[in-house]
Each structure stands twice: as C-alpha cells, then as structure tokens.
Write an enzyme that holds these catalytic residues in place. Structure first.
Site, PDB file in Angstrom:
ATOM      1  N   ALA A   1      36.306  39.465  45.892  1.00 30.64           N
ATOM      2  CA  ALA A   1      35.962  40.877  45.831  1.00 30.64           C
ATOM      3  C   ALA A   1      34.475  41.075  46.014  1.00 30.64           C
ATOM      4  CB  ALA A   1      36.405  41.436  44.490  1.00 30.64           C
ATOM      5  N   CYS A   2      34.096  42.320  46.298  1.00 29.99           N
ATOM      6  CA  CYS A   2      32.715  42.654  46.610  1.00 29.99           C
ATOM      7  C   CYS A   2      32.310  43.941  45.903  1.00 29.99           C
ATOM      8  CB  CYS A   2      32.544  42.834  48.120  1.00 29.99           C
ATOM      9  SG  CYS A   2      33.170  41.459  49.113  1.00 29.99           S
ATOM     10  N   THR A   3      31.021  44.280  46.026  1.00 29.81           N
ATOM     11  CA  THR A   3      30.517  45.567  45.547  1.00 29.81           C
ATOM     12  C   THR A   3      29.623  46.137  46.635  1.00 29.81           C
ATOM     13  OG1 THR A   3      30.508  44.734  43.272  1.00 29.81           O
ATOM     14  CG2 THR A   3      29.288  46.769  43.706  1.00 29.81           C
TER      15      THR A   3
END
Length: 471
Positions: A6-8
C-alpha cells in the site's frame, strides 16, 4: 491482483503551495522490507515497432511508434514487471502510478477485475511517455482501461504546470477522475477517496462511459440525493479504520489544523480535498510522507500502549518515496523529481532536474546485495542504523536532513539562475551535470553520517560492561 502492499499519496495545487508549483507525491510501499529501486531516465524513441508484454500478468499492448523521454523509478527485479511507478516527461507532465484502492463486493460482482488487464507494473510504461497534459493522462488511461480492462483497483496522479488530476480505477472498467482545485490539497491512503461527482461539470470531472447507467442498472447507489463515488464503489471496514483512515487524519491534522478539529483517526467521512490553511512547502509534504504519527500516542517509535494501533505513513517497507514538483516552464527551465530511498522517516529527499540525459551511476546501478556505492543501499543502511538507536540518533538524523534541505534550496536557486540563458541540448547537458553533482553531495554527506553513527553505536551495545575500579 498483484502482491503489493500500500501507499500514501499527496497532491498540492499551485495556489496552495509556497512556491506556486503543482505537486504530486507518494510513498511506494511494498510487502517486503527490501525492494531495491533504481532511478533512470528512459530515452525518447522514434520509429519503434514493439509490443509490451507484462511479465506479471501478460497484458499485451502494441506500443506507439514514438514516445517521449521521461524519468522513472523501476524495480531492480523485473520478473513482476517494470514497475516504473512515477516520473516527469519532456512535455513537463508528471505522473505517479499507483495508489492501491479497493472496491466493495457489490460493484465487483457486476464488473470484476480483468486478469490480463492493466496493472500497476505496466501503467507508467504505457502512459507517461505519450501524454502532453495532466488531463490527457486521464483520457489516455481511460482509453486503455476501456480496451484492456483493469486487473486491480488503482489511483493515479497526473500533473502539469496548470492542473492536477486524480483518477481512480476501481473495477474492471469503471473509473472517475477529479481536478484538484488550485487552492487545495488532497491526501489518499489506499481507500476509494473521490466523493461527489458533478456530471454537469466535465471541466473538473471525468468518468468512464456508461458509469451512471451501470450504477443505476445494478442499484448500487446507497444515497438518496447524491452521487458519491466513495459511497457507491468504496469500502468502510475495520481494516480501513485501522490501516487507512488514520493516515488521512494525521495528514489533515497537520495541513488543516483548524478545519480538522474534531476528526478522529477512525472517521470514515473525512474529506478527500481540503483548502490549504497555509501555503504548503516542499518540506511540509516531506513531513507528512516521513511521518509515523509523531507526537501522538500512536507513534510506533514511542512507548505508549496505543503505539501499534494504526498503520503509519512512513514504513520500513517503503521501497521509495517521491515528490514531483511541476514548475511553470515560462519561469523556470525544468521541473524537479525529488527521490527518497530507504525509510522516509530517516532519509532525505534528493532533488533531480527532470530535463536530463541520464542519472548518476549510484542511482542507476543497484547491485542485488548491499553495497554502499549504491544510493539505494546506502540509504537503507543509514535507516537501519538510525532506527537501531532511535532516541540517541534521532537529533543528528534530523539535523542532517535539515542541512541537506537547506543545501538543496540554495543549489536549485543557483542552477535556475545559470539555466536561464541556456536552451535545448545545452540546457539538458548542463542540468544532467548538475544532477551528478547533487547525487555526489548527498552520497558523501550520507556516508559521513552513516559511519559517524555506526561508530557511536559501538558504545551503545547492551553487551558493554564497566568494571568497578576498586575490584
């Protein structure tokens, strides 16, 4: 779906930023703690007759005969596809692929993912060399989705000097996109983020053909009086409230301290887009991407009982982080691709001018095993040392990052001044040389701190023992 984590993502409009640039930025987070990344300039091509076949899922696409030069950060291991992730092309268009997003089971029942459709591994390769504006980035990607389908849910950022667009592809063929207002910023943390869509405003919203009919036919809209993309296609689960929403909470707590009063980490209805309460600097974007719930009980580096409650923004398994600073080419000669390797909490962002022929050898060549001549491995090593004695080394690490940011501002101003009289190939050659100087300075300073802390760490061993002199 690809086995990634996952990323932001963060977007800041030109009237919301301190320097008037448009910014798109993202932490690229993966499942493994170590996933070596390179920083490359991919050359322009002409007269090509090739087909792209993804090693990951075999999506097959005939490539255009011509493509522009662009920067990228591919994964060293290409067995799961190029995963170029982000970059700026020679038309001064930036893109970041992707923010993983997840649709609910109701919508996926009627439009499931396409196994051999577009996935994160190929998106940068198949889109960035061929787009001349942020809006065209959405249009071009939308055409590919219509033709090939999507293998997974993905959020994509596109920016030029005028506009920022955020696009969410959530099922096999359904997507929407929104233009981020110039005086606003947006943060998204692996959730469907886009809210109300105004189908009467195509200047600021785009969508897949037939998406309204799709929703109506299958009775998917839970609201009586609005068309909220997040409500229709997104999720609101326990995982969201512990893995995703706390990241939005922390970012908005910092960037909108007044408007976000009363928000809690597990709130499901925090707005995607907010007006900036102050002009957001590059360092503010860095702070958010580096953050781990600093100065709250949820900081995993602290000792509060709540420290493991929520997933932080900066992680040990961040493969790389980038801030793409898209500047007005009438005022400046190039935009800047800021790269962070290692763990964002502990490592600096390095500014590279995007109008370049190549990248420094320390960023271009990454051995499979640790080697301190490689920027990736050097930064990973520094992060490991700082974290091992966080309380003792934190202040020196913060001073080091601050010092390099100060140096970067001076260097960019100096290069802008010198570049003002240059054009064409002479400009590109000059900026390429300056990128090598920047890489050398950062590598030298990072090595100095690494060896200093490594030496000091020898005195902090739990195996140390002081002999009583009277014995």
């Amino acid at each position: 779906m690809q086995n990634k984590d996952a990323c932001t993502s963060i977007m800041v409009g030109k009237k919301a930023s301190l320097d008037g640039a448009n910014y798109i930025a993202r932490n690229e987070d993966r499942v493994k703690a170590i996933e070596p990344k390179r920083f490359l300039v991919k050359p322009a091509v002409k007269g090509r007759h090739e087909t792209h076949v993804s090693p990951y899922n075999k999506v097959t696409v005939a490539l255009p005969e011509e493509g522009m030069r662009y920067t990228s950060t591919p994964t060293l291991d290409q067995t799961a596809g190029p995963n170029e992730e982000d970059g700026i092309n020679e038309a001064n268009v930036a893109a970041s692929f992707t923010e993983s997003v997840y649709a609910n089971d109701r919508v996926l029942a009627y439009d499931p993912y396409v196994k051999n459709g577009l996935a994160e591994d190929s998106l940068c390769t198949l889109v960035l060399p061929y787009i001349h504006s942020a809006r065209e980035g959405v249009e071009y990607t939308g055409k590919l989705i219509a033709e090939l389908g999507s293998a997974e849910g993905n959020g994509m950022q596109f920016a030029d000097a005028d506009d920022i667009w955020y696009m969410e592809v959530v099922t096999g063929h359904q997507w929407v996109a929104v233009r981020i207002p110039d005086d606003c910023y947006a943060v998204t943390p692996n959730q469907v983020a886009i809210e109300d869509i105004d189908f009467d405003d195509p200047d600021n919203y785009m969508w897949a053909d037939g998406i309204q009919e799709f929703v109506e036919e299958h009775q998917l809209n839970p609201d009586h009086d609005r068309w909220d993309f997040r409500h229709i296609f997104g999720t609101s689960t326990q995982k969201d409230r512990h893995y995703n929403t706390p990241r939005t909470w922390f970012a908005q707590r910092y960037l909108s301290p007044n408007a976000s009063l009363g928000q809690r980490p597990e709130d499901s209805e925090m707005p995607f887009i907010r007006k900036a309460e102050f002009k957001i600097a590059n360092e503010d974007i860095q702070y958010v991407l580096k953050s781990h719930f600093n100065e709250t009980p949820y900081d995993p580096m602290g000792d509060a009982p709540e420290r493991k409650t929520y997933r932080a923004i900066s992680l040990s398994r961040t493969a790389q982080s980038h801030i793409l600073q898209v500047r007005d080419l009438n005022k400046y000669k190039t935009s800047i691709h800021w790269i962070e390797l290692g763990v964002p909490a502990f490592n600096p962002y390095v500014p590279f001018f995007a109008n370049a022929n190549d990248t420094d050898e320390s960023y271009r060549n990454v051995p499979e095993k640790m080697n301190l001549e490689s920027a990736f491995w050097l930064n990973e090593a520094l992060a490991e040392v700082v974290e091992s004695h966080y309380q003792e080394f934190m202040e020196k690490d913060e001073d080091y990052k601050k010092e390099l940011n100060e140096w970067a501002h001076r260097k960019i101003a100096q290069v802008d001044k010198e570049a003002a009289s240059l054009e064409g190939q002479a400009l590109t050659d000059y900026l390429t040389g300056q990128n090598h100087e920047i890489a050398s300075h950062y590598n030298k300073r990072t090595k100095a701190l690494f060896f200093e802390l490594l030496t000091e760490g020898c005195e902090l061993s739990k195996m140390s023992f002081k002999m009583d002199p009277n014995l």
